[in-house]
Design an enzyme around this catalytic site. Structure first.
Site, PDB file in Angstrom:
ATOM      1  N   LYS A 175       0.881  -1.172   0.000  1.00 26.30           N
ATOM      2  CA  LYS A 175       0.000   0.000   0.000  1.00 26.30           C
ATOM      3  C   LYS A 175       0.912   1.214   0.000  1.00 26.30           C
ATOM      4  O   LYS A 175       1.394   1.641   1.040  1.00 26.30           O
ATOM      5  CB  LYS A 175      -0.868  -0.028   1.263  1.00 26.30           C
ATOM      6  CG  LYS A 175      -2.202   0.684   1.153  1.00 26.30           C
ATOM      7  CD  LYS A 175      -2.149   2.145   0.901  1.00 26.30           C
ATOM      8  CE  LYS A 175      -2.120   3.139   1.988  1.00 26.30           C
ATOM      9  NZ  LYS A 175      -1.927   4.503   1.432  1.00 26.30           N
ATOM     10  N   GLU A 250       9.173   1.832  11.000  1.00 27.39           N
ATOM     11  CA  GLU A 250      10.229   2.841  10.820  1.00 27.39           C
ATOM     12  C   GLU A 250       9.526   4.186  10.860  1.00 27.39           C
ATOM     13  O   GLU A 250       8.815   4.540   9.919  1.00 27.39           O
ATOM     14  CB  GLU A 250      10.942   2.659   9.473  1.00 27.39           C
ATOM     15  CG  GLU A 250      11.627   1.324   9.287  1.00 27.39           C
ATOM     16  CD  GLU A 250      12.883   1.171  10.128  1.00 27.39           C
ATOM     17  OE1 GLU A 250      13.251   2.114  10.857  1.00 27.39           O
ATOM     18  OE2 GLU A 250      13.487   0.091  10.055  1.00 27.39           O
ATOM     19  N   CYS A 284      13.282  11.236   7.143  1.00 33.45           N
ATOM     20  CA  CYS A 284      13.100  10.837   8.537  1.00 33.45           C
ATOM     21  C   CYS A 284      14.367  11.100   9.350  1.00 33.45           C
ATOM     22  O   CYS A 284      14.305  11.284  10.555  1.00 33.45           O
ATOM     23  CB  CYS A 284      12.726   9.371   8.599  1.00 33.45           C
ATOM     24  SG  CYS A 284      13.854   8.339   7.669  1.00 33.45           S
ATOM     25  N   GLU A 385       8.456  16.652  15.094  1.00 31.22           N
ATOM     26  CA  GLU A 385       9.008  16.513  13.753  1.00 31.22           C
ATOM     27  C   GLU A 385       8.277  17.444  12.790  1.00 31.22           C
ATOM     28  O   GLU A 385       7.060  17.386  12.665  1.00 31.22           O
ATOM     29  CB  GLU A 385       8.852  15.065  13.282  1.00 31.22           C
ATOM     30  CG  GLU A 385       9.518  14.816  11.962  1.00 31.22           C
ATOM     31  CD  GLU A 385       9.360  13.375  11.500  1.00 31.22           C
ATOM     32  OE1 GLU A 385       8.234  12.852  11.578  1.00 31.22           O
ATOM     33  OE2 GLU A 385      10.363  12.793  11.056  1.00 31.22           O
TER      34      GLU A 385
HETATM   35  P1  NAD Z   1       1.867   8.716   7.198  1.00 26.32           P
HETATM   36  O1  NAD Z   1       1.995   7.995   8.467  1.00 26.32           O
HETATM   37  O2  NAD Z   1       0.850   9.772   7.068  1.00 26.32           O
HETATM   38  O3  NAD Z   1       1.549   7.706   6.003  1.00 26.32           O
HETATM   39  C1  NAD Z   1       2.378   6.605   5.714  1.00 26.32           C
HETATM   40  C2  NAD Z   1       1.543   5.535   5.037  1.00 26.32           C
HETATM   41  O4  NAD Z   1       0.598   5.024   5.960  1.00 26.32           O
HETATM   42  C3  NAD Z   1       0.762   6.012   3.829  1.00 26.32           C
HETATM   43  O5  NAD Z   1       0.790   5.021   2.834  1.00 26.32           O
HETATM   44  C4  NAD Z   1      -0.635   6.165   4.408  1.00 26.32           C
HETATM   45  O6  NAD Z   1      -1.662   6.072   3.456  1.00 26.32           O
HETATM   46  C5  NAD Z   1      -0.684   5.001   5.363  1.00 26.32           C
HETATM   47  N1  NAD Z   1      -1.697   5.092   6.419  1.00 26.32           N
HETATM   48  C6  NAD Z   1      -2.259   6.204   6.949  1.00 26.32           C
HETATM   49  N2  NAD Z   1      -3.161   5.866   7.899  1.00 26.32           N
HETATM   50  C7  NAD Z   1      -3.178   4.514   7.978  1.00 26.32           C
HETATM   51  C8  NAD Z   1      -3.884   3.562   8.773  1.00 26.32           C
HETATM   52  N3  NAD Z   1      -4.778   3.934   9.691  1.00 26.32           N
HETATM   53  N4  NAD Z   1      -3.627   2.256   8.599  1.00 26.32           N
HETATM   54  C9  NAD Z   1      -2.722   1.856   7.692  1.00 26.32           C
HETATM   55  N5  NAD Z   1      -2.030   2.702   6.893  1.00 26.32           N
HETATM   56  C10 NAD Z   1      -2.249   4.019   7.038  1.00 26.32           C
HETATM   57  O7  NAD Z   1       3.319   9.256   6.865  1.00 26.32           O
HETATM   58  P2  NAD Z   1       3.763  10.166   5.649  1.00 26.32           P
HETATM   59  O8  NAD Z   1       3.256  11.536   5.927  1.00 26.32           O
HETATM   60  O9  NAD Z   1       3.433   9.531   4.345  1.00 26.32           O
HETATM   61  O10 NAD Z   1       5.345  10.094   5.769  1.00 26.32           O
HETATM   62  C11 NAD Z   1       6.080  10.973   6.542  1.00 26.32           C
HETATM   63  C12 NAD Z   1       6.507  10.322   7.834  1.00 26.32           C
HETATM   64  O11 NAD Z   1       7.265   9.149   7.570  1.00 26.32           O
HETATM   65  C13 NAD Z   1       7.404  11.184   8.669  1.00 26.32           C
HETATM   66  O12 NAD Z   1       6.977  11.169  10.014  1.00 26.32           O
HETATM   67  C14 NAD Z   1       8.768  10.533   8.564  1.00 26.32           C
HETATM   68  O13 NAD Z   1       9.622  10.767   9.600  1.00 26.32           O
HETATM   69  C15 NAD Z   1       8.418   9.119   8.398  1.00 26.32           C
HETATM   70  N6  NAD Z   1       9.499   8.388   7.717  1.00 26.32           N
HETATM   71  C16 NAD Z   1      10.237   7.481   8.438  1.00 26.32           C
HETATM   72  C17 NAD Z   1      11.272   6.802   7.845  1.00 26.32           C
HETATM   73  C18 NAD Z   1      12.090   5.789   8.604  1.00 26.32           C
HETATM   74  O14 NAD Z   1      12.697   4.940   7.996  1.00 26.32           O
HETATM   75  N7  NAD Z   1      12.134   5.834   9.913  1.00 26.32           N
HETATM   76  C19 NAD Z   1      11.555   7.013   6.508  1.00 26.32           C
HETATM   77  C20 NAD Z   1      10.798   7.930   5.805  1.00 26.32           C
HETATM   78  C21 NAD Z   1       9.748   8.607   6.428  1.00 26.32           C
END
Ligand code: NAD
Length: 492
Positions: A175, A250, A284, A385
């Site tokens: 997804k 992550e 991140c 963040e």
């Molecule tokens: P997000 O949590 O909004 O979304 C991530 C994914 O989760 C998307 O595909 C989204 O559609 C899905 N999602 C949302 N709600 C959900 C639910 N209830 N159940 C299942 N899936 C759901 O994050 P984002 O805004 O896309 O990404 C940014 C974040 O990602 C930042 O906080 C960043 O730090 C983090 N990030 C972490 C790493 C790492 O490796 N630690 C790497 C890149 C980004």
């Protein structure tokens, strides 16, 4: 406008809802593609296909070496398509072509490395303390894995999960982020070319609540591996716990980048700028808290401001551009909101602090590289963040104080230490609570080196030799070679 469907059981698949979401180009602010708006019915089809592929047909019958070969062939195909895939990612997430192309050239290494590991998954023979038994272990794939990815580096972060999952023999349903699904859908088209059986990899696009949540809750999914925000990670962890699913998370970070008086300042200033303004701060591992020792504080601030001021903004496809737009409109608004929160908290604005109005930025969602000084680690701008080009500079006096400030945050993803003192480098790497510590460098990753978070930055590790274990479970097999059956009411 291009239209992308789901990818289920080796074929493109229209959404059950017959509705679509638009995918926007952050540089123009305009839609460039449509993606299927999935729902629970689409998830059902994809998980059923993945489960069939896991339990029957060609995939479980393949030898581990043959499975590995498929991954190596996939790596070659991705390498051939790297420029095209990078261009699609830029159109979707607005990051620099230079950055996405470099990532796409490196991504094949994950598939090669884990392809090579596929036939090195071995059990053990256990030197039992009981006579008359032979005991050995088997390392078996978990089953259907749900992979949920964010928008910032879609194909690289996918590779960290997909390559070890497939090498272990699992099947998957992906997804991707609703903001950046196109590159994942283009990548899976390459799978059939190299000979992956249908149903081994499936993609359902759409919103978190409509696709992500039913996927996490599906009874046939045995593991959820997620990269994204800690708020979503917490929700997923709670939902997955109900069925005792394996979970890897992550999540975000508020990483300290620490410059000591004895550092090589040219390198440290470069590292500070790269830590927060590369990728427009949408990573991140952004070094969003710059901790600077008092003796070099003013000099470092002056030089970081000068360097950041010169950063060229504009079209992410142009080779000369250094800072691109923010990927999504909500994120753009969130970054501006944090800038006003920081000003309200009394942080001093040293650079930027607003949306970029430069002609080369057009109608894109650009924010000026922004630097706050005089930040106290208790402020929200130092604790939460932002995920954008906003740097908080915090002054410190001693090594102990640097450690205390660095660790005084709920995250623990990365940290940078700039010093010429080898003893201090070792001490700091031991004392900082983070999954990765970089000394005299920043933002380096490799398929060979474990990556993951301490504290609220996540659970589990990706990359490196052990990551494949995250997709396996151990079975212990006992063979009676001649032991008496004995008293049935006593443990053997
Ligand atoms: P997000 O949590 O909004 O979304 C991530 C994914 O989760 C998307 O595909 C989204 O559609 C899905 N999602 C949302 N709600 C959900 C639910 N209830 N159940 C299942 N899936 C759901 O994050 P984002 O805004 O896309 O990404 C940014 C974040 O990602 C930042 O906080 C960043 O730090 C983090 N990030 C972490 C790493 C790492 O490796 N630690 C790497 C890149 C980004």
């Amino acid at each position: 406008m291009q239209r992308y469907t789901h990818y289920i059981d080796g074929a493109r698949s229209e959404p059950a809802s017959q509705t679509w979401l638009s995918s926007d180009n952050p540089f123009t602010g305009a839609p460039w593609a449509e993606i299927a708006r999935g729902n629970a019915a689409d998830v059902e089809g994809a998980v059923a296909a993945a489960h069939r592929a896991f339990t029957t047909g060609a995939w479980p019958a393949l030898s581990a070496s043959a499975r590995g070969q498929l991954l190596v062939r996939l790596a070659d195909r991705i390498a051939e398509h790297a420029p095209r895939l990078a261009e699609i990612e830029v159109r979707d997430n607005g990051k620099l072509f230079a950055e996405m192309h470099a990532q796409l050239q490196y991504v094949p290494q994950w598939y090669r490395y884990y392809g090579g590991l596929a036939d090195k998954i071995q059990g053990d023979v256990i030197p039992l303390d009981k006579k008359g038994y032979f005991n050995f272990t088997r390392r078996e794939p978990l089953g259907v894995v749900a992979i949920i990815t964010p928008w910032n580096s879609p194909l690289m972060l996918l590779a960290w999960k997909l390559a070890p999952a497939l090498a272990a023999g699992c099947t998957v349903v992906i997804k991707p982020s609703e903001f950046t699904s196109a590159s994942t859908l283009e990548l899976v088209e390459l799978l059939a070319d190299v000979g992956f059986p249908n149903g081994v990899v499936n993609v359902v696009t759409g919103l978190g609540a409509e696709v992500g949540s039913p996927l996490v809750g599906h009874e046939l999914v045995r593991k959820v591996t997620f990269t994204g925000s800690d708020a979503t990670g917490r929700r997923i962890n709670e939902q997955a716990a109900r069925d005792f699913k394996h979970v890897a998370l992550e999540l975000g970070g508020k990483s300290p980048n620490i410059i000591f008086d004895d550092a090589n300042l040219d390198d440290a200033v470069n590292g500070a700028v790269s830590g927060i303004f590369a990728a427009t701060g949408q990573t991140c591992i952004a070094g969003s808290r710059l901790l600077v020792q008092a003796g070099v504080h003013d000099e470092v601030v002056k030089r970081v401001v000068e360097l950041a001021k010169m950063a060229r903004m504009g079209n992410p496809m142009d080779a000369g551009t250094q800072v691109g737009p923010i990927t999504t409109r909500p994120q753009f608004e969130k970054v501006l909101e944090y800038i006003s929160i920081a000003s309200g908290e009394g942080a001093e604005l040293a650079l930027g602090g607003q949306a970029a109005k430069r002609p080369e930025c057009g109608d894109g969602w650009f924010v000026e590289p922004t630097i706050f000084t005089g930040v106290d680690n208790g402020m929200r701008i130092a604790q939460e963040e932002v995920f954008g080009p906003v740097l908080s500079v915090i002054r410190f006096e001693t090594e102990d104080e640097a450690v205390e400030i660095a660790n005084d945050v709920r995250y623990g993803l990365g940290a940078g230490v700039w010093t010429r003192d080898i003893g201090r480098a070792f001490r700091m790497s031991e004392r900082i609570q983070a999954g990765t510590v970089w000394v005299n460098t920043y933002r380096a990753v490799s398929y060979l080196s474990p990556f993951g978070g301490y504290k609220d930055s996540g659970l589990g590790r990706e990359n490196g030799i052990d990551a494949i274990q995250e997709y396996l479970q151990t079975k212990s097999v006992w063979i009676n070679t001649g032991a008496a059956t004995g008293n049935p009411f006593v443990l053997k």
